[in-house]
Every structure is written in structure tokens, then in C-alpha cells.
Design an enzyme around this catalytic site. Structure first.
Site, PDB file in Angstrom:
ATOM      1  N   ARG A  50       3.735   1.267   1.718  1.00  0.00           N
ATOM      2  CA  ARG A  50       3.138   2.308   0.866  1.00  0.00           C
ATOM      3  C   ARG A  50       3.637   3.664   1.347  1.00  0.00           C
ATOM      4  O   ARG A  50       4.296   3.777   2.379  1.00  0.00           O
ATOM      5  CB  ARG A  50       1.613   2.212   0.805  1.00  0.00           C
ATOM      6  CG  ARG A  50       0.875   1.743   2.006  1.00  0.00           C
ATOM      7  CD  ARG A  50       0.939   2.631   3.205  1.00  0.00           C
ATOM      8  NE  ARG A  50       0.591   3.999   2.880  1.00  0.00           N
ATOM      9  CZ  ARG A  50       0.949   5.037   3.576  1.00  0.00           C
ATOM     10  NH1 ARG A  50       1.708   4.910   4.660  1.00  0.00           N
ATOM     11  NH2 ARG A  50       0.598   6.247   3.232  1.00  0.00           N
ATOM     12  N   ALA A  52       5.037   7.336  -0.856  1.00  0.00           N
ATOM     13  CA  ALA A  52       5.988   7.487  -1.957  1.00  0.00           C
ATOM     14  C   ALA A  52       7.451   7.202  -1.562  1.00  0.00           C
ATOM     15  O   ALA A  52       8.119   6.374  -2.202  1.00  0.00           O
ATOM     16  CB  ALA A  52       5.830   8.877  -2.574  1.00  0.00           C
ATOM     17  N   ARG A  96       3.477   0.433  -8.982  1.00  0.00           N
ATOM     18  CA  ARG A  96       2.603   1.583  -8.715  1.00  0.00           C
ATOM     19  C   ARG A  96       3.089   2.736  -9.611  1.00  0.00           C
ATOM     20  O   ARG A  96       4.252   3.130  -9.521  1.00  0.00           O
ATOM     21  CB  ARG A  96       2.651   2.002  -7.239  1.00  0.00           C
ATOM     22  CG  ARG A  96       2.066   0.940  -6.315  1.00  0.00           C
ATOM     23  CD  ARG A  96       1.680   1.493  -4.982  1.00  0.00           C
ATOM     24  NE  ARG A  96       0.431   2.238  -5.017  1.00  0.00           N
ATOM     25  CZ  ARG A  96      -0.017   2.965  -3.994  1.00  0.00           C
ATOM     26  NH1 ARG A  96       0.694   3.058  -2.886  1.00  0.00           N
ATOM     27  NH2 ARG A  96      -1.169   3.605  -4.081  1.00  0.00           N
ATOM     28  N   GLN A 203      -5.905   5.149   5.305  1.00  0.00           N
ATOM     29  CA  GLN A 203      -4.528   5.347   5.804  1.00  0.00           C
ATOM     30  C   GLN A 203      -4.511   6.333   6.977  1.00  0.00           C
ATOM     31  O   GLN A 203      -3.646   6.242   7.844  1.00  0.00           O
ATOM     32  CB  GLN A 203      -3.625   5.884   4.685  1.00  0.00           C
ATOM     33  CG  GLN A 203      -3.288   4.892   3.597  1.00  0.00           C
ATOM     34  CD  GLN A 203      -4.233   5.003   2.429  1.00  0.00           C
ATOM     35  OE1 GLN A 203      -5.388   5.383   2.592  1.00  0.00           O
ATOM     36  NE2 GLN A 203      -3.774   4.659   1.244  1.00  0.00           N
ATOM     37  N   ASP A 244       2.941  12.433  -4.017  1.00  0.00           N
ATOM     38  CA  ASP A 244       3.530  11.337  -4.792  1.00  0.00           C
ATOM     39  C   ASP A 244       4.302  11.828  -6.007  1.00  0.00           C
ATOM     40  O   ASP A 244       5.203  11.145  -6.496  1.00  0.00           O
ATOM     41  CB  ASP A 244       2.437  10.363  -5.239  1.00  0.00           C
ATOM     42  CG  ASP A 244       2.002   9.529  -4.051  1.00  0.00           C
ATOM     43  OD1 ASP A 244       1.260  10.059  -3.212  1.00  0.00           O
ATOM     44  OD2 ASP A 244       2.459   8.376  -3.943  1.00  0.00           O
ATOM     45  N   LYS A 255      -2.816  11.529  -2.382  1.00  0.00           N
ATOM     46  CA  LYS A 255      -3.948  10.648  -2.103  1.00  0.00           C
ATOM     47  C   LYS A 255      -5.277  11.274  -2.496  1.00  0.00           C
ATOM     48  O   LYS A 255      -5.509  12.462  -2.236  1.00  0.00           O
ATOM     49  CB  LYS A 255      -3.928  10.297  -0.608  1.00  0.00           C
ATOM     50  CG  LYS A 255      -5.040   9.412  -0.113  1.00  0.00           C
ATOM     51  CD  LYS A 255      -5.199   8.140  -0.914  1.00  0.00           C
ATOM     52  CE  LYS A 255      -3.907   7.351  -1.082  1.00  0.00           C
ATOM     53  NZ  LYS A 255      -4.004   6.345  -2.175  1.00  0.00           N
TER      54      LYS A 255
HETATM   55  O1  MRU Z   1      -1.671   4.943  -1.623  1.00  0.00           O
HETATM   56  P1  MRU Z   1      -0.648   5.394  -0.614  1.00  0.00           P
HETATM   57  O2  MRU Z   1      -0.997   5.019   0.792  1.00  0.00           O
HETATM   58  O3  MRU Z   1       0.736   4.958  -1.005  1.00  0.00           O
HETATM   59  O4  MRU Z   1      -0.687   6.972  -0.710  1.00  0.00           O
HETATM   60  C1  MRU Z   1       0.223   7.704   0.050  1.00  0.00           C
HETATM   61  C2  MRU Z   1       0.091   9.162  -0.113  1.00  0.00           C
HETATM   62  O5  MRU Z   1      -0.738   9.655  -0.852  1.00  0.00           O
HETATM   63  C3  MRU Z   1       1.103   9.993   0.622  1.00  0.00           C
HETATM   64  O6  MRU Z   1       0.560  11.226   0.998  1.00  0.00           O
HETATM   65  C4  MRU Z   1       2.315  10.239  -0.302  1.00  0.00           C
HETATM   66  O7  MRU Z   1       2.763   9.040  -0.852  1.00  0.00           O
HETATM   67  C5  MRU Z   1       3.426  10.895   0.436  1.00  0.00           C
HETATM   68  S1  MRU Z   1       4.119   9.835   1.664  1.00  0.00           S
HETATM   69  C6  MRU Z   1       5.332  10.720   2.467  1.00  0.00           C
END
Ligand code: MRU
Length: 348
Positions: A50, A52, A96, A203, A244, A255
Site C-alpha cells: 500500500r 500510492a 484501488r 498505518q 494519493d 489518508k
Molecule cells: O490506504 P493506504 O495505506 O494506501 O494510504 C496511504 C496514504 O494515504 C499515503 O499517505 C499516500 O499513499 C502517500 S504514500 C507515499
């Protein structure tokens, strides 16, 4: 910072994308080989991999592995090759919906094949491998530059608050929001980091706390509802988050909970920075209202981190994976091309 654990790697001999299973961290470190398109979809959808940029790299590697297998079994014509790529790419992209890096990485592969479409299928497979490897290498390089640009905003002893995990584990390595922290640390600058636990998937608690601790950075884990308290105490000098998708006007999906942190930061006069590779800026999406926000399984809220269910049976649950922070709350975007503000110029 030496990368503590690889997020993923290509095992070309065994035609596998090998990922670190992030569902199991921090208690278990397990690498899982993915050899089919369905396994890659499942790993992205269930957050085994997970973040982005990491899902963009995984989708690119996954599509390469699938097309290699397809080509070996079918010796396709170039139009059959393209048609299968389109089908498989659309399937992976649906794993996703919010992170634009996923579609961006798949588009890079499609473009590489389109400009070489008259070459034999074995060449096309090789072009896919090289493109996927390049996406992965570029991600690492971009993150180091994000680190360098972001670290220029830091001073020794500063407190940084971050939300979710936008660290090495969310990328091919080094991270985005954590990159300035790693860069500062490598250059002898001590900073303190406050890590939101990040409900409902945790996370922050499971991944950010884990990787910052492993890197020996001064890290304090807080519950999401404690951010105002640490800010009010004057312990936070800046907020760094990942994202993202950034709309053309600067509205930013990240997030769930990020918007709230940005509102708090504004209240306390703390600069709020979004760190991302330029590929996360989606000029085709006009504003945050146009960003599709993924809705996830209610069980993530009612069951997932408890030994038994905590919420009553039949309760309505709202479980969006992301929220949109309005551009007005964002001080600037830290990218590999420097520190930017919208509108994002076409020359970038
Ligand atoms: O649901 P996730 O864990 O994939 O969410 C991740 C985030 O929100 C991160 O902040 C975003 O993807 C940037 S990762 C460099």
C-alpha cells in the site's frame, strides 16, 4: 538512511513480484511471491502492499509478469498483446481507485508498448520489464530529491507531525513525507517526529512507527485525537504528509484524517506540507470534488484491531479510506522538482 526492509522486488527468474506483506508488520516480516495478475490485484486491494507510489510500482511489475506469462503461452500478435495489456491493466487499476500513481504507472507501460507496437512480442515483454524497473528506480531517485528539498525547511530540534505511512514502506524506498526526515537525519540534523496512529488501519502505529524506530529517529506515537494536544504544547513545528492524488487546483486526497490535521495545523499556525512525486499531481482532475474516494469494508472499523467486535451488530459504518484537504490549508507541495504551489505550471 539504509533501507531497513525492501518494500518489493522483482524475482524475474521465478516470474514473481515479491512483496513485503504490510498486513503482518510490525510483528511478522514475511515476503510473499506474487505470480499471477489476481494475486497482485488481491495484494493491492487488501493493503498487503500500500501507499500510492508502492502500488504504482507493484501494478507495473505485476502487469509485466502477467504479460510475460501470457506471451510465453500464446505467442501473440502485436494487436492481441495490446488487447490483453488493456484488459489486464484495467483490472489492476480497479484494485484501488484513489491513488493516481496506480493508473499513471500502468499508462507508462501502455505508452512504452504503443510506440514499439510493431516489434516482436519477446521485445515487447522486455520493454515492459525495463519500463517497470525504470518506474521503480525513478521512484527511489525522486524520493531522495523530495528529501533534499524538504530537509531545507527543517532546523535541528524541530518537531514534525505525520499522518498514515508515507515512508519507505509506501514507496520503492525512502518515502515521501518521511524523506525529509531521513535526509535531515543523514545530514546530522536531529528532529522529533510525532506519528498519528491513523485509524482505522493503523498505518502510523504499525508502519511509520516501525520504520522510524528502525532508523533510530526520535519517534513518539500518538492517537489521532491527540494531535491538537501536542500542537497546543508547541511541540510541532511542521506537518509533513504524503498524498494519493493532487487535483489541478491543489486539493489533495490522502489518508482519512489528513484534512483534520490540516485544519488543526492552520489553527495553530503550523505549516502543513504535502510531499509527493510529480506523478501524483493529476492535472486532469480539476478539484478535490472530482477525486473518487475509496470506501472500504466496515469491518475495518468494527472488528479489525480488536480481539472481539466492539461496535453493535447492524451499526451503520462510514469508512472512507481517504479525505480531501483543500488547497487553502496547504503551505506548499514538496516534489522532486522543488517546492511548488498550484497552479502547477505546464513546464513542470
Ligand atoms: O490506504 P493506504 O495505506 O494506501 O494510504 C496511504 C496514504 O494515504 C499515503 O499517505 C499516500 O499513499 C502517500 S504514500 C507515499
Amino acid at each position: 538512511m539504509s533501507q531497513p526492509l525492501e518494500t518489493m522486488y522483482l524475482d524475474d527468474v521465478n516470474s514473481a513480484l515479491v512483496i513485503l506483506d504490510q498486513q503482518l508488520l510490525p510483528t511478522e516480516v514475511k515476503y510473499v511471491p506474487l505470480t499471477t495478475l489476481e494475486q497482485v490485484y488481491h495484494a493491492i486491494h487488501t493493503l498487503q502492499v500500500r501507499g500510492a507510489p508502492a502500488i504504482g510500482v507493484s501494478a507495473a511489475m505485476g502487469l509485466y509478469i502477467h504479460m510475460k506469462d501470457y506471451a510465453q503461452k500464446n505467442a501473440p500478435t502485436s494487436s492481441a498483446f495490446m488487447a490483453e495489456m488493456e484488459r489486464a491493466g484495467a483490472y489492476l487499476a480497479s484494485s484501488r481507485p484513489t491513488a493516481v500513481n496506480l493508473q499513471w504507472a500502468l499508462n507508462e507501460l501502455t505508452h512504452a508498448i504503443e510506440i514499439n507496437k510493431n516489434r516482436p512480442f519477446l521485445d515487447l515483454v522486455e520493454i515492459l520489464r525495463q519500463t517497470a524497473e525504470r518506474i521503480m528506480a525513478d521512484d527511489m531517485e525522486n524520493n531522495r530529491l523530495i528529501g533534499k528539498h524538504g530537509a531545507a525547511l527543517l532546523k535541528p530540534g524541530m518537531g514534525i507531525l505525520t499522518h498514515c505511512n508515507a515512508g519507505a514502506l509506501a514507496t520503492a524506498g525512502y518515502g515521501t513525507a518521511l524523506a525529509p526526515i531521513y535526509y535531515a537525519d543523514e545530514n546530522g540534523m536531529d528532529v522529533r517526529v510525532y506519528v498519528d496512529e491513523t485509524r482505522p488501519i493503523l498505518q502510523g502505529a504499525r508502519l511509520t512507527a516501525f520504520e522510524l524506530n528502525a532508523a533510530g529517529i526520535d519517534t513518539t506515537l500518538i492517537c489521532d485525537n491527540m494531535a491538537a494536544t501536542v500542537m497546543a504544547k508547541g511541540w510541532v513545528d511542521a506537518v509533513f504528509v504524503g498524498c494519493d492524488r493532487v487535483a489541478a487546483n491543489g486539493d489533495t486526497a490522502n489518508k482519512i484524517g489528513t484534512h483534520g490535521v490540516a485544519v488543526l495545523a492552520k489553527h495553530f499556525g503550523i505549516p502543513f506540507y504535502v510531499c509527493a512525486p510529480f506523478s501524483t499531481i493529476d492535472k486532469a482532475t480539476a478539484t478535490g470534488a472530482d477525486i473518487l474516494i475509496e470506501q472500504r469494508d466496515p469491518k475495518e472499523v468494527t472488528h479489525m484491531w480488536y480481539t472481539s467486535r466492539v461496535a453493535p451488530d447492524g451499526i451503520n459504518v462510514f469508512n472512507p479510506a481517504f479525505d480531501v484537504t483543500p488547497a487553502a490549508l496547504i503551505e506548499a507541495f514538496i516534489t522532486e522538482k522543488g517546492i511548488l504551489k498550484p497552479p502547477f505550471d505546464t513546464k513542470h
